[in-house]
Design a protein around this motif. Sequence first.
Motif, mmCIF file in Angstrom:
data_model
loop_
_atom_site.group_PDB
_atom_site.id
_atom_site.type_symbol
_atom_site.label_atom_id
_atom_site.label_comp_id
_atom_site.label_asym_id
_atom_site.label_seq_id
_atom_site.Cartn_x
_atom_site.Cartn_y
_atom_site.Cartn_z
ATOM 1 N N MET A 1 0.858 -1.180 0.000
ATOM 2 C CA MET A 1 0.000 0.000 0.000
ATOM 3 C C MET A 1 0.897 1.233 0.000
ATOM 4 O O MET A 1 1.850 1.302 0.777
ATOM 5 C CB MET A 1 -0.886 -0.040 1.240
ATOM 6 N N PRO A 2 0.603 2.192 -0.845
ATOM 7 C CA PRO A 2 1.448 3.393 -0.888
ATOM 8 C C PRO A 2 1.345 4.194 0.411
ATOM 9 O O PRO A 2 0.398 4.045 1.179
ATOM 10 C CB PRO A 2 0.890 4.192 -2.061
ATOM 11 N N ALA A 3 2.343 5.028 0.607
ATOM 12 C CA ALA A 3 2.354 5.960 1.737
ATOM 13 C C ALA A 3 2.822 7.303 1.200
ATOM 14 O O ALA A 3 3.374 7.381 0.101
ATOM 15 C CB ALA A 3 3.281 5.473 2.841
ATOM 16 N N TYR A 4 2.590 8.344 1.962
ATOM 17 C CA TYR A 4 2.867 9.699 1.486
ATOM 18 C C TYR A 4 3.577 10.521 2.540
ATOM 19 O O TYR A 4 3.355 10.342 3.738
ATOM 20 C CB TYR A 4 1.552 10.397 1.111
ATOM 21 N N TRP A 5 4.417 11.444 2.047
ATOM 22 C CA TRP A 5 4.902 12.555 2.851
ATOM 23 C C TRP A 5 4.025 13.730 2.462
ATOM 24 O O TRP A 5 3.847 14.001 1.266
ATOM 25 C CB TRP A 5 6.321 12.933 2.486
ATOM 26 N N ILE A 6 3.498 14.415 3.438
ATOM 27 C CA ILE A 6 2.793 15.669 3.203
ATOM 28 C C ILE A 6 3.607 16.730 3.927
ATOM 29 O O ILE A 6 3.776 16.671 5.144
ATOM 30 C CB ILE A 6 1.355 15.624 3.752
ATOM 31 N N ALA A 7 4.167 17.652 3.158
ATOM 32 C CA ALA A 7 5.047 18.663 3.742
ATOM 33 C C ALA A 7 4.545 20.060 3.414
ATOM 34 O O ALA A 7 4.113 20.316 2.288
ATOM 35 C CB ALA A 7 6.472 18.497 3.221
ATOM 36 N N HIS A 8 4.580 20.917 4.404
ATOM 37 C CA HIS A 8 4.241 22.332 4.245
ATOM 38 C C HIS A 8 5.471 23.104 4.701
ATOM 39 O O HIS A 8 5.983 22.858 5.798
ATOM 40 C CB HIS A 8 3.028 22.707 5.092
ATOM 41 N N VAL A 9 5.947 24.004 3.856
ATOM 42 C CA VAL A 9 7.223 24.664 4.107
ATOM 43 C C VAL A 9 7.135 26.153 3.787
ATOM 44 O O VAL A 9 6.544 26.547 2.785
ATOM 45 C CB VAL A 9 8.337 24.046 3.231
ATOM 46 N N THR A 10 7.726 26.963 4.632
ATOM 47 C CA THR A 10 7.969 28.367 4.328
ATOM 48 C C THR A 10 9.479 28.583 4.432
ATOM 49 O O THR A 10 10.070 28.377 5.492
ATOM 50 C CB THR A 10 7.223 29.302 5.300
ATOM 51 N N VAL A 11 10.089 28.931 3.323
ATOM 52 C CA VAL A 11 11.531 29.145 3.269
ATOM 53 C C VAL A 11 11.841 30.532 3.826
ATOM 54 O O VAL A 11 11.254 31.521 3.397
ATOM 55 C CB VAL A 11 12.056 29.003 1.821
ATOM 56 N N THR A 12 12.761 30.578 4.784
ATOM 57 C CA THR A 12 13.150 31.851 5.402
ATOM 58 C C THR A 12 14.553 32.302 4.993
ATOM 59 O O THR A 12 14.904 33.459 5.172
ATOM 60 C CB THR A 12 13.083 31.745 6.938
ATOM 61 N N ASP A 13 15.352 31.369 4.457
ATOM 62 C CA ASP A 13 16.707 31.672 3.992
ATOM 63 C C ASP A 13 16.943 30.889 2.694
ATOM 64 O O ASP A 13 17.448 29.763 2.726
ATOM 65 C CB ASP A 13 17.724 31.280 5.063
ATOM 66 N N PRO A 14 16.563 31.473 1.548
ATOM 67 C CA PRO A 14 16.653 30.755 0.277
ATOM 68 C C PRO A 14 18.059 30.254 -0.062
ATOM 69 O O PRO A 14 18.212 29.164 -0.616
ATOM 70 C CB PRO A 14 16.180 31.777 -0.760
ATOM 71 N N GLN A 15 19.068 31.013 0.276
ATOM 72 C CA GLN A 15 20.433 30.599 -0.047
ATOM 73 C C GLN A 15 20.806 29.318 0.710
ATOM 74 O O GLN A 15 21.349 28.382 0.131
ATOM 75 C CB GLN A 15 21.415 31.715 0.271
ATOM 76 N N ARG A 16 20.498 29.285 1.970
ATOM 77 C CA ARG A 16 20.788 28.083 2.765
ATOM 78 C C ARG A 16 19.888 26.926 2.364
ATOM 79 O O ARG A 16 20.315 25.777 2.307
ATOM 80 C CB ARG A 16 20.643 28.395 4.246
ATOM 81 N N PRO A 49 -0.688 29.278 7.624
ATOM 82 C CA PRO A 49 -0.236 29.364 6.228
ATOM 83 C C PRO A 49 1.228 28.957 6.067
ATOM 84 O O PRO A 49 2.064 29.222 6.925
ATOM 85 C CB PRO A 49 -0.429 30.841 5.894
ATOM 86 N N PHE A 50 1.517 28.292 4.973
ATOM 87 C CA PHE A 50 2.872 27.970 4.527
ATOM 88 C C PHE A 50 2.947 28.350 3.063
ATOM 89 O O PHE A 50 1.928 28.400 2.366
ATOM 90 C CB PHE A 50 3.166 26.476 4.688
ATOM 91 N N ASP A 51 4.159 28.608 2.568
ATOM 92 C CA ASP A 51 4.338 29.038 1.179
ATOM 93 C C ASP A 51 4.382 27.889 0.188
ATOM 94 O O ASP A 51 3.944 28.023 -0.950
ATOM 95 C CB ASP A 51 5.633 29.849 1.035
ATOM 96 N N ARG A 52 4.976 26.758 0.591
ATOM 97 C CA ARG A 52 5.147 25.611 -0.315
ATOM 98 C C ARG A 52 4.423 24.398 0.252
ATOM 99 O O ARG A 52 4.425 24.180 1.470
ATOM 100 C CB ARG A 52 6.627 25.244 -0.472
ATOM 101 N N HIS A 53 3.891 23.588 -0.652
ATOM 102 C CA HIS A 53 3.200 22.363 -0.261
ATOM 103 C C HIS A 53 3.722 21.245 -1.144
ATOM 104 O O HIS A 53 3.812 21.402 -2.364
ATOM 105 C CB HIS A 53 1.692 22.535 -0.407
ATOM 106 N N VAL A 54 4.088 20.135 -0.505
ATOM 107 C CA VAL A 54 4.723 19.039 -1.224
ATOM 108 C C VAL A 54 4.024 17.735 -0.868
ATOM 109 O O VAL A 54 3.762 17.465 0.310
ATOM 110 C CB VAL A 54 6.226 18.940 -0.854
ATOM 111 N N LEU A 55 3.729 16.934 -1.883
ATOM 112 C CA LEU A 55 3.127 15.622 -1.692
ATOM 113 C C LEU A 55 4.012 14.613 -2.415
ATOM 114 O O LEU A 55 4.237 14.737 -3.620
ATOM 115 C CB LEU A 55 1.704 15.592 -2.246
ATOM 116 N N ILE A 56 4.527 13.629 -1.658
ATOM 117 C CA ILE A 56 5.444 12.642 -2.205
ATOM 118 C C ILE A 56 4.892 11.251 -1.916
ATOM 119 O O ILE A 56 4.563 10.932 -0.769
ATOM 120 C CB ILE A 56 6.846 12.764 -1.567
ATOM 121 N N ARG A 57 4.809 10.420 -2.968
ATOM 122 C CA ARG A 57 4.346 9.033 -2.800
ATOM 123 C C ARG A 57 5.553 8.099 -2.659
ATOM 124 O O ARG A 57 6.540 8.231 -3.374
ATOM 125 C CB ARG A 57 3.506 8.605 -4.003
#
Length: 98
Positions: A1-16, A49-57
Motif C-alpha cells: 500500500m502506498p504511503a505519502y509525505w505531506i510537507a508544508h514549508v515556508t523558506v526563510t533563507d533561500p540561499q541556505r 499558512p505555509f508558502d510551499r506544499h509538497v506531496l510525495i508518494r
Amino acid sequence: MPAYWIAHVTVTDPQRYAGYQATAPAAFARHGAVFLARGGEGEVVEGAPFDRHVLIRFPDLAAARACYASPEYTAARAQRDGACKAHVTLVDGLPSVR
C-alpha cells in the motif's frame, strides 16, 4: 500500500535552503519516491499558512520512514535547519480501488 509525505514549508533563507534542495533528491531516489505536488500555486484555506506544499508518494510506509531516517536525508535536513519552517507528516495511503 502506498504511503505519502505531506510537507508544508515556508523558506526563510533561500540561499541556505538551496543546500537542502541539492542534497535531498538522492534520498528520495534511493527510496522510490515520486513527487505528486511540489511548490506551484497553492491556497491555504484552513490552518497556519505555509508558502510551499509538497506531496510525495512512496511504495509503502516503511520506505517513507526509511527515507526520512536515512543518512542522505539526515544530511539534507541539516542543510535545511534554520532555513525554513516546515511541517512534515508521513501517512499510510488507501488501498487502490479498481
